[in-house]
Every structure is written in structure tokens, then in C-alpha cells.
Design a protein around this motif. Structure first.
Motif, mmCIF file in Angstrom:
data_model
loop_
_atom_site.group_PDB
_atom_site.id
_atom_site.type_symbol
_atom_site.label_atom_id
_atom_site.label_comp_id
_atom_site.label_asym_id
_atom_site.label_seq_id
_atom_site.Cartn_x
_atom_site.Cartn_y
_atom_site.Cartn_z
ATOM 1 N N PHE A 1 46.426 32.385 49.910
ATOM 2 C CA PHE A 1 46.077 34.074 51.023
ATOM 3 C C PHE A 1 46.939 35.446 51.290
ATOM 4 C CE2 PHE A 1 44.568 35.959 54.737
ATOM 5 C CZ PHE A 1 42.990 35.665 54.405
ATOM 6 N N SER A 2 47.783 34.800 51.289
ATOM 7 C CA SER A 2 48.938 35.964 51.420
ATOM 8 C C SER A 2 48.622 36.947 50.344
ATOM 9 C CB SER A 2 50.580 35.788 52.008
ATOM 10 O OG SER A 2 51.008 34.931 51.063
ATOM 11 N N ALA A 3 49.541 36.173 49.520
ATOM 12 C CA ALA A 3 49.247 36.555 47.643
ATOM 13 C C ALA A 3 48.120 38.279 47.614
ATOM 14 C CB ALA A 3 49.409 35.662 46.756
ATOM 15 N N LEU A 4 47.223 36.714 47.650
ATOM 16 C CA LEU A 4 46.024 37.424 47.497
ATOM 17 C C LEU A 4 45.088 38.972 47.899
ATOM 18 C CD1 LEU A 4 42.693 34.873 46.769
ATOM 19 C CD2 LEU A 4 44.155 36.391 44.929
ATOM 20 N N LYS A 5 45.753 38.634 49.376
ATOM 21 C CA LYS A 5 45.732 40.528 50.249
ATOM 22 C C LYS A 5 46.574 41.222 49.947
ATOM 23 C CE LYS A 5 45.206 40.958 55.547
ATOM 24 N NZ LYS A 5 45.465 40.513 56.725
ATOM 25 N N ALA A 6 47.545 40.603 49.574
ATOM 26 C CA ALA A 6 48.829 41.889 49.156
ATOM 27 C C ALA A 6 48.464 42.688 48.255
ATOM 28 C CB ALA A 6 49.850 41.579 48.928
ATOM 29 N N GLN A 7 47.187 42.425 47.102
ATOM 30 C CA GLN A 7 47.189 42.891 46.170
ATOM 31 C C GLN A 7 45.704 43.898 46.342
ATOM 32 O OE1 GLN A 7 48.429 42.134 43.707
ATOM 33 N NE2 GLN A 7 49.064 40.485 44.697
ATOM 34 N N GLY A 8 44.998 43.773 47.981
ATOM 35 C CA GLY A 8 43.963 45.057 48.040
ATOM 36 C C GLY A 8 43.120 44.263 47.636
ATOM 37 N N TYR A 9 41.733 45.346 47.683
ATOM 38 C CA TYR A 9 39.656 44.637 47.527
ATOM 39 C C TYR A 9 39.722 43.306 48.408
ATOM 40 C CZ TYR A 9 41.409 48.244 43.863
ATOM 41 O OH TYR A 9 42.405 49.048 43.126
ATOM 42 N N GLU A 10 40.389 43.115 49.154
ATOM 43 C CA GLU A 10 39.416 41.726 49.771
ATOM 44 C C GLU A 10 39.289 40.675 48.771
ATOM 45 O OE1 GLU A 10 36.826 43.585 53.585
ATOM 46 O OE2 GLU A 10 35.999 44.061 51.829
ATOM 47 N N LYS B 1 38.020 49.671 39.343
ATOM 48 C CA LYS B 1 37.945 50.846 40.331
ATOM 49 C C LYS B 1 37.478 52.059 40.834
ATOM 50 C CE LYS B 1 42.685 50.818 39.620
ATOM 51 N NZ LYS B 1 44.475 51.835 38.979
ATOM 52 N N ASP B 2 36.072 52.239 39.353
ATOM 53 C CA ASP B 2 35.272 52.764 39.707
ATOM 54 C C ASP B 2 34.050 51.871 40.043
ATOM 55 O OD1 ASP B 2 36.329 55.379 39.682
ATOM 56 O OD2 ASP B 2 36.772 55.168 38.109
ATOM 57 N N GLY B 3 33.640 50.821 39.685
ATOM 58 C CA GLY B 3 32.869 49.674 39.501
ATOM 59 C C GLY B 3 31.985 49.909 38.413
ATOM 60 N N PHE B 4 31.835 48.863 38.103
ATOM 61 C CA PHE B 4 30.861 48.026 37.280
ATOM 62 C C PHE B 4 29.471 48.797 37.216
ATOM 63 C CE2 PHE B 4 33.732 45.464 36.526
ATOM 64 C CZ PHE B 4 34.107 45.579 35.555
ATOM 65 N N ARG C 1 39.409 52.726 34.050
ATOM 66 C CA ARG C 1 40.783 52.166 34.234
ATOM 67 C C ARG C 1 40.255 51.258 35.053
ATOM 68 N NH1 ARG C 1 41.475 55.037 31.229
ATOM 69 N NH2 ARG C 1 43.044 57.515 31.657
ATOM 70 N N MET C 2 40.907 50.031 34.282
ATOM 71 C CA MET C 2 40.572 48.314 35.833
ATOM 72 C C MET C 2 42.027 47.764 35.445
ATOM 73 S SD MET C 2 37.413 47.474 33.906
ATOM 74 C CE MET C 2 37.415 47.925 32.127
ATOM 75 N N GLU C 3 41.957 46.907 36.442
ATOM 76 C CA GLU C 3 43.375 45.913 36.484
ATOM 77 C C GLU C 3 42.859 44.169 36.284
ATOM 78 O OE1 GLU C 3 45.946 47.979 39.562
ATOM 79 O OE2 GLU C 3 43.873 47.237 40.340
ATOM 80 N N PHE C 4 43.637 43.496 35.608
ATOM 81 C CA PHE C 4 43.183 41.814 35.875
ATOM 82 C C PHE C 4 44.557 42.129 37.365
ATOM 83 C CE2 PHE C 4 41.822 42.553 30.957
ATOM 84 C CZ PHE C 4 41.197 41.851 31.535
ATOM 85 N N TYR C 5 43.942 40.351 37.405
ATOM 86 C CA TYR C 5 44.683 39.616 38.409
ATOM 87 C C TYR C 5 44.950 38.210 38.226
ATOM 88 C CZ TYR C 5 47.177 36.706 42.100
ATOM 89 O OH TYR C 5 47.242 35.755 42.743
#
Length: 597
Positions: free
Chosen positions: A312-321, A263-266, A302-306
Motif C-alpha cells: 500500500f505505501s509503495a503504491l501510494k508513493a507513486q501517486g495517481y491513486e 500523464k495526458d490520458g488515453f 509521455r508515459m510511465e511504467f510501474y
């Protein structure tokens, strides 16, 4: 070297080459030897001589190391812990405190096995940090696990009141895993202003066609303030990411992805992809990402795995493009697919029809939308067909030795008749981006995965009408029935076009019309049957439209209309943009000729 010596050496080479060829073992002998080695391998390992070292289950460093940094984490026995919800089954290892394997529930590989994104030895994940003058890789440390419902904490103790902690949390019904890194009491022992997060994984074959997985698999990444980009899909590639902070990176396969989001970026990092040579290995991915370290008493990331599908719709629902990982083609094709084709497809999907019917209806809608352009194109070709006798007369009068004058006379004829010679091409060119957009749309459409229609068991991959058992040049190891039908429909369309064009088409163009479908057969034979099914439907509908339009258009009426237009005074003729440009061109040519005189 004299002639006799050279002749002798040449004969020896022939004899050696012949012996290698005639005495080489057969495939049956090779397979038999492999089976024998597999059978003898367990027996050899069981019959080790006394005193031979066995593979240790427990790592036991010397006593001095146990009293040093991370001493209690240097030795241990590998154990696993499982976190599970409706979508994911994650297995964690205390060695490295990492995710050992990630299984996507409800999905299977092409051969019916559980779909696991990565597993055990094929996956490395950990921090590289410099402490007490040494570089530690946490992938080699043994963590102490503590599970609380669907949360798991992994802790590696550095010393009294000093530890490194990973925290994982899997929410119900989610494909995301919260991932926190906590460094407590380490501010005096860690050197430098950054830590390196290393993740390496070898992704295994999940789809029927490993060539397709190679074609559509690559690491993707996104900077905080920029769009999504990726490394090469076709070759080994490596890239340093230093332009901005990196918001996320992804180990993307054809239809599934493993993504790490910060979320804060590497701060910066690098990504690498290699095409391995092992059996059923798709790609090897490697990532090294820098995390800033400010030497606080307690520092957290603070990070997240997907872990999930590339729908397409499932990825879009996760946010972050994340949805931009789905390759919708180049500009402007991706905009056609994203904002036109995909919404229509989703609308049709909401009716709960089969995907074979959805592709059929989608093709019908496309052809209806493009019908005005098709009609205009065919009408223009009909005008050129009617003018062909007059063009032949001009060519006979001028002769073949003066092509420039022939073209000038042609232009005069077009001007008098009010005909645009490019009128048949321009509508086809305008249709081309829409037709090409489907070339990217169907192969990357997750919804087709595992969906059957007629004899096609999976619309997301090729159907095997004939399995050769060996590789045929240009074709491959199989022959797709839907690709054959698509090729036949193209040949039928080419035959009809040549038949109706009559003398307007020269022999060279006729041959091209027949050669191109054969080329497409070799190119598209390994592509998804859903794509070939669409092209088959599109070709047959185009053929039907041409047949109907041919009956609607009367060549005699067109000829009368052209003659009437030729008889009109120039000032009474309605000029198109092409005619206006043609007039300008004619005036320029006349001015040039006067200047030369």
C-alpha cells in the motif's frame, strides 16, 4: 425399434463403456509416455529430412517489401538489451522495441525462483498504425537499439527522415520507467486521427495458492477525473472505457502489478481479462488504448511504467491513486482498513517486531476497543436469561396457538422490566464491520508475504498440516493446522455460550453454533494462515472476555434490579430509545384493536 434390437444396443454400450474403464491406461503409464515423448522430441527435430525448412532466426521478406514503408525494420535478428537498477531488471527486445521481461529484484516466487512479472512470448506490446494503406503492428518490426547508461532508445525507420522511436529511462532506486513515444516526419503517411496502443500479457503463477491469485487478480484502471475501478476477478470480462480520458491501467496480480500511466490520458480504450487453462497461468490480460494523433511534424507521448509490489505505501508513493488497487473491502470496510487498521499496523511495524507478534498486539487492541460493546451485549443477554422463566410462564398461559398475543405479552414484560431484547444483538452488529474488515485486510497485505511465524512458513498463504495428494470435496487438497485451531476455538466458544445461556437457547440455535465453524473450516482452509491466526486469537480473547464478564455479572442482582424496575411507576422509569419506540408501538397496536372493535 423392437425390444431385442434395443436390448442388443444397450448391451453393446455397456461392453464399450466397460472396456474404456477397465483398459484405460494408468497414471504411471501416462507419465511414462510423457517422459518418452519429451526424450524423443529433440531427436525428431534433429533428424529432419534433407530440405525440410528450419525455424528462421532471421526474417527475410521479399525485396519489394524491403524497399517499401518500414522496409529496413521488416527483417532482422532478435537481440536483447538490459537496463537494471536496485529494484528492477528489465530486458528489452529489438523485435517490437518492447520490454521483453520485467524482473522485480529482492522478491522470489513461492518456489524460490526470480519473480518475473511477464516474459517474452507471453507478452505483446506495440502500436497499431495505418500507414501507406497498410496496418502496421510495431510488435513485428525490428528496432535499432542505442543504449546510454540507463537510457535506451529503440528506433524503427519508416523512410528518409521518418521514424518511430521508443525511449526508456530507468532511474536509480525507482520502480518506474519513463516511456516516451516519438513520431518524427510521419505526418503525411499516417492515416486517421488516432493510434492504438496494444498490450497483451499472460501472467504466470507467483504464489503458492493459484486459487488466491485468481481471487485477487484483475485489470484496474482510472479515468482522469474519476476514481479507480476494475474488471471482474472471478470470471472472463471485457469493458469499453469511453466515459473520460484514461489516466492509467494496470495488469494487477495478487501482490505485484505492471501499470502504464499516461500523464495526458488515453482518449478511450478497452480492457479484457480471461482465465486461461494452461499450467501455472493465472490470467490473460489485454488492453487497447487510443492515442490522439494530430499530424504534426514531430509528435511525442509521455508515459510511465510501474513494475513492483502492491504494498500500500509503495503504491501510494507513486501517486495517481495507484494504492487503490489494494482491495480493502467494500464500503464501509475499506475506510476502516485504510484509516484505522492500516495506520495502527504501520505503527506496530515500526517497532521491528515479528509479524506474528504484530497480529497478536493488533488483536488485543481491537478487543480492548470493542470491550464496552462486548460487555453491554453480554449484560443484555444475561437480562434475557433472567427473564426466561417469566417468558415461559406467559407462553404456557397464552398457548402456542396464538403467537401474536404471546409477542404482545412479551413486549409488555420487556416494558415493565426495562429490558431491550435486541440489546445483545445490536452491539454484535456494531462490531461486525470491524471483524469483517480484517477478512479483506490480511489476504491483501503484502507485508505478510514470505514472513514466517511458528510452523507457518508464509503468513500470506495457507499452511499445509496435511497434504492429501488429491482433492477432498469442500476441503481441497490440504488441511491447514491454523484453520483447524481457528475452528476448534469457534467450537469452544459455541459450547461455552450454550452452556452459560442454559434454557435461554433453543436446540436449533445450539446446532447452528456448532455447524457454522465447520462451514468456516471449508471456506477458510485455503485462505492465508495470517487471517486464520487472527481469527483464532480473536476467538480465544472473546472467550476469555466472556469468561471474565460472566464472573462479574450476578444473575441474582440483575433479577432484583429488574423486579425493582417493574415496581416503579411508569412516569418514574428512565426510558431508552428502544422503550420509547416500544411505547409508540404498543399505542399503535391498541389503536388498531379499538378500530377493529
Amino acid at each position: 425399434m423392437d425390444r431385442n434390437t434395443f436390448t442388443g444396443l444397450f448391451l453393446i454400450l455397456i461392453i464399450l463403456g466397460g472396456s474404456f474403464y477397465f483398459f484405460k491406461p494408468s497414471e504411471a503409464d501416462i507419465q511414462k509416455e510423457r517422459e518418452r515423448q519429451k526424450t524423443e522430441a529433440p531427436a525428431k527435430s534433429a533428424a529432419k529430412p534433407a530440405g525440410a525448412p528450419a525455424t528462421p532466426a532471421v526474417r527475410t521478406p521479399d525485396s519489394a517489401a524491403l524497399r517499401g514503408p518500414f522496409g529496413s525494420a521488416l527483417a532482422g535478428t532478435e537481440q536483447t538489451t538490459v537496463l537494471e537498477n536496485e529494484n528492477l531488471k528489465l530486458t528489452f527486445s529489438n523485435k517490437g522495441g518492447r520490454i521483453f521481461s520485467a524482473e522485480v529484484k529482492g522478491a522470489k516466487t513461492f518456489d524460490g525462483q526470480p519473480l518475473i512479472l511477464f516474459n517474452g512470448p507471453n507478452n505483446k506490446f506495440g502500436l497499431k498504425l495505418n500507414a501507406a494503406g497498410r496496418v502496421f503492428n510495431t510488435n513485428d518490426l525490428y528496432f535499432t537499439p542505442q543504449k546510454n547508461n540507463n537510457e535506451l532508445t529503440m528506433r524503427a525507420v519508416y523512410g528518409s527522415g521518418q521514424y518511430l522511436e521508443y525511449r526508456y529511462a530507468l532511474k536509480p532506486g525507482s520502480n518506474k520507467v519513463d516511456f516516451d513515444i516519438n513520431l518524427v516526419g510521419m505526418q503525411q503517411v499516417i492515416s486517421g486521427n488516432s493510434l492504438t496502443l496494444n498490450w497483451e500479457s499472460t501472467l504466470l503463477q507467483q504464489e503458492k495458492s493459484i486459487e488466491s491469485e485468481h481471487r485477487y487478480s484483475a485489470p484496474y484502471y482510472k479515468y482522469l477525473n474519476e476514481g479507480v475501478d476494475n474488471l471482474s476477478e472471478a470470471k472472463d470480462d471485457k469493458k469499453d472505457l469511453t466515459e473520460d480520458k484514461i489516466q492509467w491501467f494496470s495488469f494487477k496480480q495478487h501482490f505485484f502489478s505492471a501499470v502504464l500511466i499516461n500523464k495526458d490520458g488515453f482518449e478511450k480504450g478497452n480492457l479484457e481479462v480471461r482465465i486461461p487453462t494452461g499450467n501455472r497461468e493465472v490470467k490473460w490480460y489485454g488492453a487497447n488504448m487510443d492515442l490522439p494523433y494530430t499530424h504534426q511534424a514531430s509528435q511525442a507521448y509521455r508515459m510511465e511504467f510501474y513494475f513492483g509490489t502492491n504494498k500500500f505505501s509503495a503504491l501510494k508513493a507513486q501517486g495517481y491513486e495507484l494504492e487503490k488497487q489494494v482491495n480493502m473491502g467494500y464500503w464501509p470496510l475499506k475506510y476502516i482498513n485504510r484509516f484505522v487498521v492500516l495506520p495502527v499496523f504501520n505503527l506496530l511495524e515500526s517497532f521491528n517486531w515479528g509479524y506474528g507478534l504484530i497480529i497478536l498486539v493488533l488483536t488485543v487492541i481491537l478487543k480492548l476497543v470493542l470491550m464496552p460493546l462486548t460487555y453491554k451485549s453480554y449484560l443484555s443477554m444475561a437480562k434475557m436469561r433472567v427473564l426466561k422463566p417469566e417468558m415461559d410462564e406467559i407462553k404456557a398461559k397464552v398457548g402456542d396457538d396464538n403467537p401474536t398475543l404471546v409477542q404482545q405479552e412479551y413486549l409488555k414484560l420487556y416494558k415493565k422490566a426495562g429490558v431491550n431484547p435486541l440489546g445483545g444483538c445490536l452491539p454484535m452488529v456494531l462490531q461486525l464491520p470491524i471483524v469483517m474488515a480484517f477478512f479483506f485486510f490480511f489476504p491483501n497485505l503484502f507485508e505478510l508475504r514470505g514472513e514466517s511465524f511458528l510452523w507457518m512458513k508464509d503468513l500470506s498463504t495457507y499452511d499445509e498440516f496435511i497434504k492429501f495428494g488429491f482433492t477432498v470435496p469442500f476441503i481441497g487438497d490440504h488441511l491447514s493446522l491454523m484453520c483447524l485451531l481457528m475452528t476448534a476455538s469457534q467450537l469452544l466458544q459455541a459450547y461455552y455460550n450454550n452452556l452459560t445461556s442454559g434454557s435461554a437457547a433453543n436446540n436449533q440455535m445450539k446446532y447452528i453454533g456448532y455447524v457454522m465453524p465447520i462451514i468456516f473450516l471449508g471456506v477458510l482452509n485455503s485462505y492465508p494462515s495470517g487471517l486464520n491466526y487472527y481469527y483464532f486469537l480473536a476467538n480465544m480473547m472473546t472467550f476469555a472476555l466472556q469468561f471474565v464478564i460472566r464472573r462479574m455479572i450476578d444473575d441474582e442482582k440483575i433479577h432484583a434490579m429488574i423486579q425493582e424496575n417493574k415496581a416503579k411507576p411508569e412516569d418514574k422509569k428512565k426510558k431508552s430509545k428502544f422503550q420509547q419506540r416500544l411505547d409508540d408501538y404498543m399505542r399503535q397496536q391498541q389503536a388498531l384493536q379499538k378500530g377493529k372493535k
